[in-house]
Write a protein that holds these residues in place. Sequence first.
Motif, PDB file in Angstrom:
ATOM      1  N   THR A 229       0.829  -1.210   0.000  1.00 37.00           N
ATOM      2  CA  THR A 229       0.000   0.000   0.000  1.00 37.00           C
ATOM      3  C   THR A 229       0.865   1.262   0.000  1.00 37.00           C
ATOM      4  O   THR A 229       0.514   2.264  -0.630  1.00 37.00           O
ATOM      5  CB  THR A 229      -0.926   0.017   1.224  1.00 37.00           C
ATOM      6  OG1 THR A 229      -0.145  -0.194   2.412  1.00 37.00           O
ATOM      7  CG2 THR A 229      -1.977  -1.072   1.121  1.00 37.00           C
ATOM      8  N   GLN A 233       1.187   4.321  -2.924  1.00 32.66           N
ATOM      9  CA  GLN A 233       1.133   5.760  -2.652  1.00 32.66           C
ATOM     10  C   GLN A 233       2.295   6.479  -3.319  1.00 32.66           C
ATOM     11  O   GLN A 233       2.127   7.551  -3.922  1.00 32.66           O
ATOM     12  CB  GLN A 233       1.148   6.004  -1.153  1.00 32.66           C
ATOM     13  CG  GLN A 233      -0.107   5.515  -0.433  1.00 32.66           C
ATOM     14  CD  GLN A 233       0.025   5.589   1.078  1.00 32.66           C
ATOM     15  OE1 GLN A 233       0.948   6.218   1.596  1.00 32.66           O
ATOM     16  NE2 GLN A 233      -0.881   4.940   1.787  1.00 32.66           N
ATOM     17  N   THR A 254      -1.955  -0.214  -8.687  1.00 31.22           N
ATOM     18  CA  THR A 254      -2.244  -1.282  -7.728  1.00 31.22           C
ATOM     19  C   THR A 254      -1.990  -2.650  -8.350  1.00 31.22           C
ATOM     20  O   THR A 254      -1.402  -3.538  -7.722  1.00 31.22           O
ATOM     21  CB  THR A 254      -3.707  -1.185  -7.249  1.00 31.22           C
ATOM     22  OG1 THR A 254      -3.918   0.107  -6.662  1.00 31.22           O
ATOM     23  CG2 THR A 254      -4.014  -2.251  -6.219  1.00 31.22           C
TER      24      THR A 254
END
Length: 400
Positions: A229, A233, A254
């Motif tokens: 994650t 970012q 992702t």
Amino acid sequence: MQHLTYPGLRGAVVLENAQGVLEALDDLMVGWAPDAVAMSFADNAADLPDHVSRVRGRNARFDLHSPWLSTPLKGLMAASAACGVVADISQAFCNQHRGCLGLHCGAVQINGHLIVLTGPARAGKSTLIARLTAEPDMTVFCDDILPVLEDGLAFGLGLAPRLRLPLPDSVTDDFRAHVAAHMGPADRRYGYLCGPNIAPHGTRAAVGAFIVLARGTDIPAQLHRMEPTEAVQHLVRQNISAPGEGTEHFDQVTGMVEGVLCLKLAYSDLEEAVALLRRAFATDQLARLGAPVAPPLPAEIAAVVRPPADLAQGYKRSPHVAVRAVQDDLFLWHATEYSYFHLNPVARAIWSLLEEPISGQDIADLLAEVFTDATPAQIAADVANLLGAFEGKSLIVPAD
């Protein structure tokens, strides 16, 4: 006037009285095969609506006209003008290929594994990539923009990495000799390192690992775990492509991160970092890294942070900065630093106020009149941090 068209790229690069820029582009672009056509002179940039980039020479200096710049950049040296052309070509390539992500990062192939290196400003990405051009068994894909195509493969644009000059005193004699042997187009502050192991234009590879750099002081080179994650970012912030519909680019990033090794590299010494990368990716299988991986980094060394600016100081825009528009997104682009800065609404407001010299405190006071829900202390802290970030990328300078 030279009219250059490149295979697979719509639009042309137009050079007027710019032989020095043409020679620089020939040196730093690896594996490209442009068609050059001589043209008569046009009066202004509007006469060529489909141009990717346009350079006009005058008195051994050059003016850069770009579809992505709000105003031309004037008085550039040949290497800096070539840098602007390369930025335009990179942007056009990413925009013209459906589903392409343009990641602001470095990338190197080690033992068949493509390693993407990114991080905050001054984390040493460009210097590390330049150092890796001295490793003959590694292949450098990029030091700035890595297109990732719709099929998920990274695409090497075939552009030599750009190195800040002069070299730090801490670099080894061997690296210094390598730089001297392979230095290409250069100006007073930057030079293109045209080494033998740059991936030619069109080279493709699957991404094997994402590494965020964290350069500090007296830190032994060490790889640390990073949650996917957090990698997402970082990569979303580093995307320079035209935004897709809805969450398209977020979903692409992702998808890229899933199943890919995500790490942070904390280091102080350049040679230690190179040796660690070599050990880590010596094996044919990424699941068996050749170097131990430590727990996540402590917060105090997880990133390189620019000190807040002094609000009592007056600031003004750097003369070599222009606004690059990518559909609805605005970026500041520094022509000689080759750096991007994404402008969110607050940053846009502050940049607007910097049209004339102004102190940081005056900016904070003006914003406090608009953002009445925030305390003056919080606004002042946010302004100091943003101005510090602008300073870190040489986007603003102290006012006289």
